[in-house]
Design a protein around this motif. Structure first.
Motif, short mmCIF file in Angstrom:
data_model
loop_
_atom_site.label_atom_id
_atom_site.label_comp_id
_atom_site.label_asym_id
_atom_site.label_seq_id
_atom_site.Cartn_x
_atom_site.Cartn_y
_atom_site.Cartn_z
N ALA A 120 0.46 -1.59 0.32
CA ALA A 120 -0.13 -0.34 -0.34
C ALA A 120 0.79 1.19 0.06
O ALA A 120 1.72 1.30 0.77
CB ALA A 120 -0.82 0.31 1.03
N VAL B 256 -4.82 -8.63 -0.02
CA VAL B 256 -5.45 -8.22 -0.99
C VAL B 256 -7.05 -7.98 -1.28
O VAL B 256 -7.69 -7.78 -1.61
CB VAL B 256 -4.46 -8.81 -2.73
N GLU B 257 -7.11 -8.68 -0.18
CA GLU B 257 -8.66 -9.25 0.32
C GLU B 257 -9.43 -8.20 -0.14
O GLU B 257 -9.87 -7.14 1.27
CB GLU B 257 -9.22 -10.05 1.30
N ASN B 258 -10.85 -8.49 -0.71
CA ASN B 258 -11.32 -7.17 -0.98
C ASN B 258 -11.19 -5.86 -1.09
O ASN B 258 -11.26 -4.69 -0.69
CB ASN B 258 -11.85 -6.81 0.87
N THR B 259 -10.18 -5.43 -1.78
CA THR B 259 -9.31 -4.50 -2.58
C THR B 259 -9.33 -4.44 -4.04
O THR B 259 -9.74 -5.78 -4.61
CB THR B 259 -8.41 -4.52 -2.10
N ASP B 260 -9.01 -3.71 -4.34
CA ASP B 260 -8.83 -3.44 -6.14
C ASP B 260 -7.56 -3.84 -6.10
O ASP B 260 -7.62 -4.08 -8.07
CB ASP B 260 -8.60 -2.35 -6.46
N ASP C 165 -6.72 -7.46 -5.83
CA ASP C 165 -6.70 -8.62 -5.41
C ASP C 165 -7.12 -9.35 -6.98
O ASP C 165 -7.97 -9.46 -7.62
CB ASP C 165 -7.79 -9.17 -4.79
N ARG D 125 -11.32 -2.01 -12.92
CA ARG D 125 -11.44 -1.10 -11.22
C ARG D 125 -10.40 -0.22 -11.79
O ARG D 125 -9.32 -0.26 -12.52
CB ARG D 125 -10.48 -1.93 -10.14
N ARG D 126 -10.43 0.79 -11.01
CA ARG D 126 -9.59 2.07 -10.56
C ARG D 126 -9.64 2.09 -12.42
O ARG D 126 -8.06 3.74 -12.36
CB ARG D 126 -8.12 1.85 -10.43
#
Length: 316
Positions: free
Chosen positions: A192, A207-211, A213, A223-224
Motif C-alpha cells: 500500500a 489483497v482481500e476485498n481490495t482493487d 486482488d 477497477r481504478r
C-alpha cells in the motif's frame, strides 16, 4: 552466432542491436541501456520499441531498458547505511525514481558473449548519482524455441550499496490498450502506498476485498480505470499471467515482488497512454529505508543475482 546490427551512435560510439533467434521467436537487445527492443516473431513485436538507438537516449519512459542500480522509488531521495547518509537525485518530486540520470538504462553496455539465442552484456560504472561504490553489472538474455525469454542479472560493487535490477519493457498483448488485458497475480498481499507511491508504514496489506486482488483472472480496466503502478508480494514460485487478444504472457521470477505499471503516463513518438503494460520484477519500493522489506545489497565479495522469465504465447 547472434546477428549484430548498427543501431545508432552515442557521442561517436556505436550503438549495436543484437538479434537473437530460436525457432520462430526473435528477440532484439540494444547495447544502449541493455534495452529489450523486440520480443516476438519476425512478423510481430510484443513490446513497445523505438526504431533507432538514438531515440532511446532521451526516452523518459525507460522503454525496454535495464534499470539499476536501484529500480523503483526511494523516499526523500536518500538512505542510510550504518551512520552514513547518502543523498540521491530528486527526479520524482522529492523522491528518487529508477536511480535518476545515473540509471544503468542511460548507459552504453558492452557485448561480452553471444550465440544464436543468447547475449551477455556488461557495464562498468564509477560511483555516481549518490549510490556508493563502483559497480560491475552483467545482464544475459536467453531465448528458447518455445517462446521463453529469460533475463539473468548479476551485479557487485566496491562499497555496500542497495541494489534492485529490473527490465522496464512494456508488453503489447492487446491491440486496444493495457486496460483491455486480463491479469492474474498469485499474491495474497500488496504494498500500500501514499499519493507519491511511497509505501505506507503498515505493510504489506492483504489483497482481500481490495482493487488489488487479482488471484483470479480479472480485466485490468474493471477497477481504478485501469490505473496501476503498484507492487505485489509474490508467493515463492508464483506466476503472473497477462492475456490479451494478441498474445498471453506468463512471468516467473526469483525476486520477492513485481511492480505492475499499466502505462498511464506513457508519451512520445512511439507510445501513448496505456499502450503497454510493464511487469517489473524486483524488490519493494523504498526498501533501502525499510528494513522490514529485506532489501538486497552489493558489496566487495557480496553480489546480487536474480532471474526472471517471460513466456510468450502468440494467438496468431
Amino acid at each position: 552466432m547472434g546477428h549484430i546490427m548498427d543501431f545508432g551512435k552515442l557521442d561517436g560510439r556505436k550503438i549495436e542491436l543484437v538479434v537473437l533467434k530460436s525457432g520462430s521467436f526473435v528477440a532484439c537487445v540494444s547495447t544502449y541501456g541493455a534495452a529489450l527492443v523486440w520480443f516476438g516473431t519476425k512478423d510481430r513485436n510484443y513490446v513497445t520499441y523505438h526504431s533507432s538507438g538514438e531515440k532511446y537516449i532521451d526516452d523518459s519512459t525507460y522503454m525496454g531498458k535495464v534499470v539499476g542500480p536501484y529500480a523503483n522509488r526511494i523516499e526523500g531521495a536518500s538512505f542510510s547505511i550504518g551512520e552514513k547518509r547518502y543523498g540521491l537525485e530528486k527526479n520524482d518530486g522529492d523522491n528518487n525514481l529508477h536511480s535518476g540520470s545515473s540509471c544503468f538504462g542511460n548507459k552504453l553496455w558492452s557485448i561480452e558473449g553471444i550465440s544464436d539465442s543468447m547475449v551477455t552484456l556488461s557495464l562498468s560504472t564509477e560511483e555516481e548519482g549518490g549510490f556508493p561504490g563502483r559497480h560491475e553489472t552483467e545482464v544475459s538474455y536467453y531465448l528458447t524455441a518455445e517462446g521463453m525469454l529469460t533475463i539473468l542479472y548479476k551485479a557487485t560493487s566496491t562499497e555496500r550499496c542497495p541494489v534492485a535490477l529490473t527490465n522496464h519493457a512494456y508488453f503489447v498483448l492487446d491491440d486496444r490498450d493495457s486496460r483491455s488485458l486480463s491479469l492474474m497475480v498469485e499474491a495474497d498481499k500488496y504494498i500500500a502506498v501514499d499519493s507519491a507511491l511511497i509505501p505506507l508504514p503498515e505493510n504489506p496489506v492483504s489483497v482481500e476485498n481490495t482493487d488489488f486482488d487479482f488471484r483470479t483472472r480479472t480485466k485490468v480496466g474493471e477497477r481504478r480505470d485501469g490505473k496501476y503502478d503498484n507492487s505485489w508480494v509474490l508467493k515463492k514460485g508464483a506466476l503472473v499471467t497477462v492475456e490479451g487478444n494478441l498474445a498471453s504472457l506468463s512471468v516467473k521470477t526469483t525476486e520477492p515482488g513485481i511492480q505492475i505499471y499499466t502505462g498511464e503516463f506513457m508519451t512520445g513518438e512511439d507510445a501513448f497512454p496505456f499502450k503497454g503494460i510493464a511487469l517489473e520484477t524486483g524488490s519493494f519500493p523504498n526498501s533501502p529505508n525499510r528494513p522490514d522489506f529485506c532489501g538486497k545489497y552489493t558489496d566487495n565479495g557480496e553480489y546480487f543475482q536474480s532471474m526472471t522469465s517471460y513466456f510468450l504465447v502468440p494467438k496468431e
